[in-house]
Design a protein around this motif. Structure first.
Motif, PDB file in Angstrom:
ATOM      1  N   PRO A 152      39.524  25.963  37.258  1.00 55.41           N
ATOM      2  CA  PRO A 152      40.307  26.626  36.198  1.00 55.41           C
ATOM      3  C   PRO A 152      39.426  27.316  35.146  1.00 55.41           C
ATOM      4  O   PRO A 152      39.843  28.303  34.554  1.00 55.41           O
TER       5      PRO A 152
ATOM      6  N   GLN B 281      38.780  30.597  36.473  1.00 56.05           N
ATOM      7  CA  GLN B 281      40.015  31.406  36.350  1.00 56.05           C
ATOM      8  C   GLN B 281      40.142  31.948  34.927  1.00 56.05           C
ATOM      9  O   GLN B 281      40.408  33.135  34.722  1.00 56.05           O
ATOM     10  N   ASP B 282      39.903  31.074  33.937  1.00 59.53           N
ATOM     11  CA  ASP B 282      39.990  31.521  32.532  1.00 59.53           C
ATOM     12  C   ASP B 282      38.972  32.620  32.250  1.00 59.53           C
ATOM     13  O   ASP B 282      39.260  33.588  31.549  1.00 59.53           O
TER      14      ASP B 282
ATOM     15  N   GLU C  54      42.346  26.774  48.223  1.00 59.83           N
ATOM     16  CA  GLU C  54      42.308  26.700  46.756  1.00 59.83           C
ATOM     17  C   GLU C  54      41.709  27.971  46.155  1.00 59.83           C
ATOM     18  O   GLU C  54      42.072  28.367  45.052  1.00 59.83           O
TER      19      GLU C  54
ATOM     20  N   ARG D 130      44.620  30.252  46.024  1.00 58.02           N
ATOM     21  CA  ARG D 130      45.583  29.821  45.002  1.00 58.02           C
ATOM     22  C   ARG D 130      45.054  30.223  43.625  1.00 58.02           C
ATOM     23  O   ARG D 130      45.788  30.698  42.777  1.00 58.02           O
ATOM     24  N   GLY D 131      43.746  29.999  43.430  1.00 60.99           N
ATOM     25  CA  GLY D 131      43.119  30.373  42.157  1.00 60.99           C
ATOM     26  C   GLY D 131      43.220  31.877  41.936  1.00 60.99           C
ATOM     27  O   GLY D 131      43.565  32.339  40.843  1.00 60.99           O
TER      28      GLY D 131
ATOM     29  N   GLU E 165      45.408  33.925  43.145  1.00 61.92           N
ATOM     30  CA  GLU E 165      46.789  34.326  42.840  1.00 61.92           C
ATOM     31  C   GLU E 165      47.174  33.949  41.408  1.00 61.92           C
ATOM     32  O   GLU E 165      47.832  34.729  40.716  1.00 61.92           O
ATOM     33  N   LYS E 166      46.708  32.765  40.972  1.00 61.65           N
ATOM     34  CA  LYS E 166      47.010  32.377  39.579  1.00 61.65           C
ATOM     35  C   LYS E 166      46.418  33.394  38.613  1.00 61.65           C
ATOM     36  O   LYS E 166      47.047  33.781  37.622  1.00 61.65           O
TER      37      LYS E 166
ATOM     38  N   GLN F 131      48.475  36.510  38.672  1.00 62.29           N
ATOM     39  CA  GLN F 131      49.760  36.335  37.977  1.00 62.29           C
ATOM     40  C   GLN F 131      49.571  36.390  36.466  1.00 62.29           C
ATOM     41  O   GLN F 131      50.338  37.035  35.756  1.00 62.29           O
ATOM     42  N   ARG F 132      48.513  35.719  35.992  1.00 61.77           N
ATOM     43  CA  ARG F 132      48.278  35.708  34.538  1.00 61.77           C
ATOM     44  C   ARG F 132      47.966  37.113  34.036  1.00 61.77           C
ATOM     45  O   ARG F 132      48.439  37.530  32.981  1.00 61.77           O
TER      46      ARG F 132
ATOM     47  N   TYR G 102      50.439  42.391  43.012  1.00 63.38           N
ATOM     48  CA  TYR G 102      49.650  42.483  41.775  1.00 63.38           C
ATOM     49  C   TYR G 102      48.821  43.760  41.708  1.00 63.38           C
ATOM     50  O   TYR G 102      48.214  44.063  40.694  1.00 63.38           O
TER      51      TYR G 102
END
Ligand code: GLA
Length: 735
Positions: free
Chosen positions: A439, A442-443, A489, A492-493, A495-496, A499-500, A527
């Motif tokens: 995460p 991701q941030d 994962e 998934r990361g 895509e997250k 999305q953000r 996206y």
């Protein structure tokens, strides 16, 4: 009784939400029907998938089913068969026996959602199979949710999104394959006994070597506008596996999903594992009909801003490569604006602090402006773009770093790396992939986009690149029991993150690039507005790549740029007219140093850009008809786009080989309104003489039955003659 419950099901589908347990379920789109038999307490089956059934045929289809196959075969009590789902339960049992618990159809904003809920007869193990439809698109999206309430985790060994039996007979498969600079090659083959597997294991880029989309032509060799055809697209950005098992039943059994190799998934109690969507389509109008179905669905539901025409841009990459500097950027922006372009994209090379990005061996992750190259900063460049009346875009490669970077020095634990092993590095000998499962990573990536667009609100376009696959298996973030989740994962990361970013920046235009065409897939497209088809911009080779890619993706998503001659990848020298005529069949752009173009060349581009603005809605929002395939090796290729109301069309023709006195086939048009009268105008004309039919009118019937004779060569002055020839004809209804 059977008929009664069946009718109930159909009626309930139109009435909105209702929970029922029914014998048959009808899933329908405007022109297609899928019929499933779903007995309570039993195994669900496919009965029919094809043209839309009348109410009368719906009642009788049961007695003349085109197939009787389990909907979602599971492993364990029929071990010889392939399975869509295979697990090891917490107690070591490797079998499943799923039975229908409930079926329901809910109405949604866009259509209907049918859910088939199943449970193992003994174990607290559950699957939900979904079918989602749209009122205005002939696509059925299907996917599966897997969950359980066992005492310990259950290992998912295989977890396909869906299974579809393709009927017996002379069935042909169309699919795409290739490699870097040669993406999207069309392959068409008859399905023979045995297993055909199409797969990807790159970890990041999944459409260089193969594609996650296929078509099945059910009536023998694929034809463009006739023949029953099924299309399938796995909407996933990561490793996939599509298998067609032509077994002793002679059915062609199609399984599609995440590639389970090295990805066994340990599912915790109450965790829900959701597979990617498999988008299915059917058309009686051949491969072309399936393509048009995919394109329509993409524009309406699966592609960012699919209903808005795209800006015409100049990208700096092939013009200046890493040699970014202020004066150069200003010159390029002025030039593209003077030719009527609407956007400039500053590609790789603009960033780096301690390590300036002068080549591909450093700086990814250090997303700060290189002040030696751009002393007045990006804000100034964005302002200059505005002064020229054009938009501004910028290149980033956010999922990556180099070992020569400040980011890597600060966060070596963020890269994907196997413990105890040396890093296996990528591009430039120093590139590594960031661990998107983490995460914090991701941030960091979301923060990068926030900072760029926050600091420079004029940025309206991002080219998002990804130039390396996963070469090291190891995540510092995932625990030791979850290392096999790495590939899943990562996506998934990803895509997250997407999305953000889209939540915060819905208006941004984002291009997906991955070493060229490595990210042409429907997993990312919600996206992204478009993808870079290939790093190869050679117009002749692009005809083949764009042809293949058009099987599944609409022209609006296919970035297609005019570049220099000789071409930087093939070193082929192709005249500007032909380069323009190919680029204008996709999302037109330029990727060239305009400073090296003559005034005459610039004028030609200026005119072409002006004409493209006129035909842009037809190319980008219209229906595509492929007419003459370059893969048929008949010496030419041709396709056309027709506006939704059929009052306008654009016809493209490119000669693909050149021999004296070789005769080329006459190309019949398609997709026009037979009763409409069309006026023909040639665009990008270079000939000294106009075409005989310039300005003349013809009926749609005539054009579709006979076509127009296209001269094999251009009538130009002797010193301008060459071995290339191409035409664009604009058709407009004559009122
Ligand atoms: C990749 C892309 C190119 C370009 C370069 C920049 O190769 O496909 O279009 O952006 O990276 O390094």
């Amino acid at each position: 009784m059977r008929i009664l419950t069946f009718l109930l099901t159909v009626l309930s589908a139109w009435a909105g939400t209702k929970n029922i347990v029914a014998q048959n379920v009808h899933i329908s789109t405007p022109h297609t029907s899928m019929v499933l038999r779903v007995p309570e307490g039993g195994k669900p089956e496919y009965i029919y998938y094809g043209d839309k059934l009348s109410d009368k045929d719906l009642k009788s289809v049961d007695y003349a089913a085109t197939m009787h196959h389990e909907l979602y075969p599971v492993y364990g009590l029929n071990c010889q068969e392939e399975a869509a789902l295979a697990v090891t339960h917490a107690d070591g049992n490797m079998t499943l026996q799923m039975a229908v618990v409930q079926v329901k159809t809910d109405s949604t904003d866009t259509g209907f959602l049918t859910t088939i809920t199943m449970k193992d007869k003994i174990y607290p193990f559950h699957t939900n199979i979904y079918y989602k439809t749209y009122r205005d698109a002939d696509i059925i999206e299907t996917w599966t949710e897997i969950s359980h309430k066992e005492k310990k985790p259950v290992m998912l060994n295989r977890f396909a999104s869906a299974y579809l039996p393709i009927r017996r007979g002379d069935v042909w498969l169309s699919h795409l394959y290739g490699s870097w600079a040669n993406e999207g090659r069309l392959s068409q083959e008859r399905l023979e006994p045995g297993m055909k597997t199409i797969k990807n294991k790159d970890g990041v880029r999944n459409s260089h070597t193969a594609h996650a989309e296929v078509m099945f032509s059910l009536d023998g060799k694929p034809q463009e506008n006739v023949g029953n055809t099924i299309g399938a697209a796995l909407c996933y950005s990561g490793n996939y596996k599509l298998c067609i098992d032509t077994d002793d039943s002679d059915f062609h059994k199609f399984y599609a999903g995440i590639n389970e190799d090295n990805s066994g998934y340990l599912l915790q109690a109450d965790e829900v594992f959701t597979t990617p969507i498999l988008a299915l389509t059917y058309s009686g109008e051949g491969t072309g009909g399936c393509s048009r179905n995919f394109h329509k669905w993409a524009r309406g539901h699966r592609l960012a801003h699919g209903d808005k025409v795209r800006k015409i841009l100049l990208n700096s990459w092939e013009g200046v490569y890493f040699d970014i500097h202020e004066a150069g950027m200003k010159q390029m922006m002025k030039d593209i604006a003077s030719m009527g372009g609407e956007m400039f994209v500053m590609d790789d090379g603009w960033f780096g602090g301690k390590y300036p990005r002068n080549n591909d061996s450093s700086s990814l992750g250090d997303w700060k402006t290189d002040v030696n190259k751009l002393p007045s900063g990006i804000g100034y460049i964005v302002e200059e773009a505005k002064k020229n009346g054009i938009g501004f875009g910028i290149w980033i490669e956010p999922e990556m770093t180099n070992t020569t970077s400040e980011l890597y020095e600060k966060h070596p634990e963020w890269v994907i790396k196997a413990p105890q092993r040396e890093l296996v590095l990528g591009r430039g000998g120093t590139q590594a992939v960031l661990d998107l499962a983490n995460p914090e990573v991701q941030d960091f990536i979301v923060g990068l986009v926030d900072t760029l667009t926050g600091n420079y609100p004029g940025i309206e376009y991002i080219k998002w690149d990804a130039n390396m696959g996963i070469t090291n298996h190891g995540s510092n973030y995932l625990g030791k029991d979850s290392q096999s989740h790495l590939y899943i994962e990562y996506h998934r990361g990803f895509e997250k993150i997407c999305q953000r970013i889209r939540m915060k920046h819905p208006e941004l235009t984002i291009q997906a690039c991955a070493s060229g065409g490595g990210r042409a897939n429907y997993g990312i497209l919600p996206y992204f507005d478009e993808f870079w088809v290939s790093d190869n911009t050679d117009a002749l080779q692009r005809i083949y790549m764009q042809w293949g890619t058009s099987y599944f993706f609409p022209a609006i998503a296919m970035a297609s740029h005019i570049s220099a001659a000789p071409n930087h990848q093939t070193f082929r020298t192709i005249p500007l007219k032909y380069r323009i005529d190919v680029a204008m069949s996709g999302r037109l752009g330029m990727e060239i140093q305009p400073g090296n173009m003559t005034d005459e060349e610039k004028e030609m581009c200026r005119k072409a850009i002006a004409d493209y603005k006129k035909i842009r809605p037809i190319v980008q929002l219209g229906d595509m008809y492929r007419l003459l395939s370059p893969y048929d090796k008949e010496g030419a290729a041709s396709l056309m786009y027709v506006s939704p109301q059929k009052e306008k069309a654009v016809f493209y023709w490119w000669k693909t080989e050149h021999f004296c006195n070789q005769h080329l086939p006459r190309v019949k048009m398609a997709g026009l309104d037979p009763s409409k009268i069309y006026k023909v105008t040639e665009l990008n004309r270079i000939d000294n003489q106009i075409l005989e039919y310039e300005g003349k009118t013809f009926s749609g019937t005539f054009l579709m039955a006979n076509g127009l004779e296209i001269p094999y060569n251009h009538q130009v002055d002797y010193h301008k003659q060459n071995d290339y020839s191409s035409r664009i004809l604009y058709l407009e209804e004559a009122k």
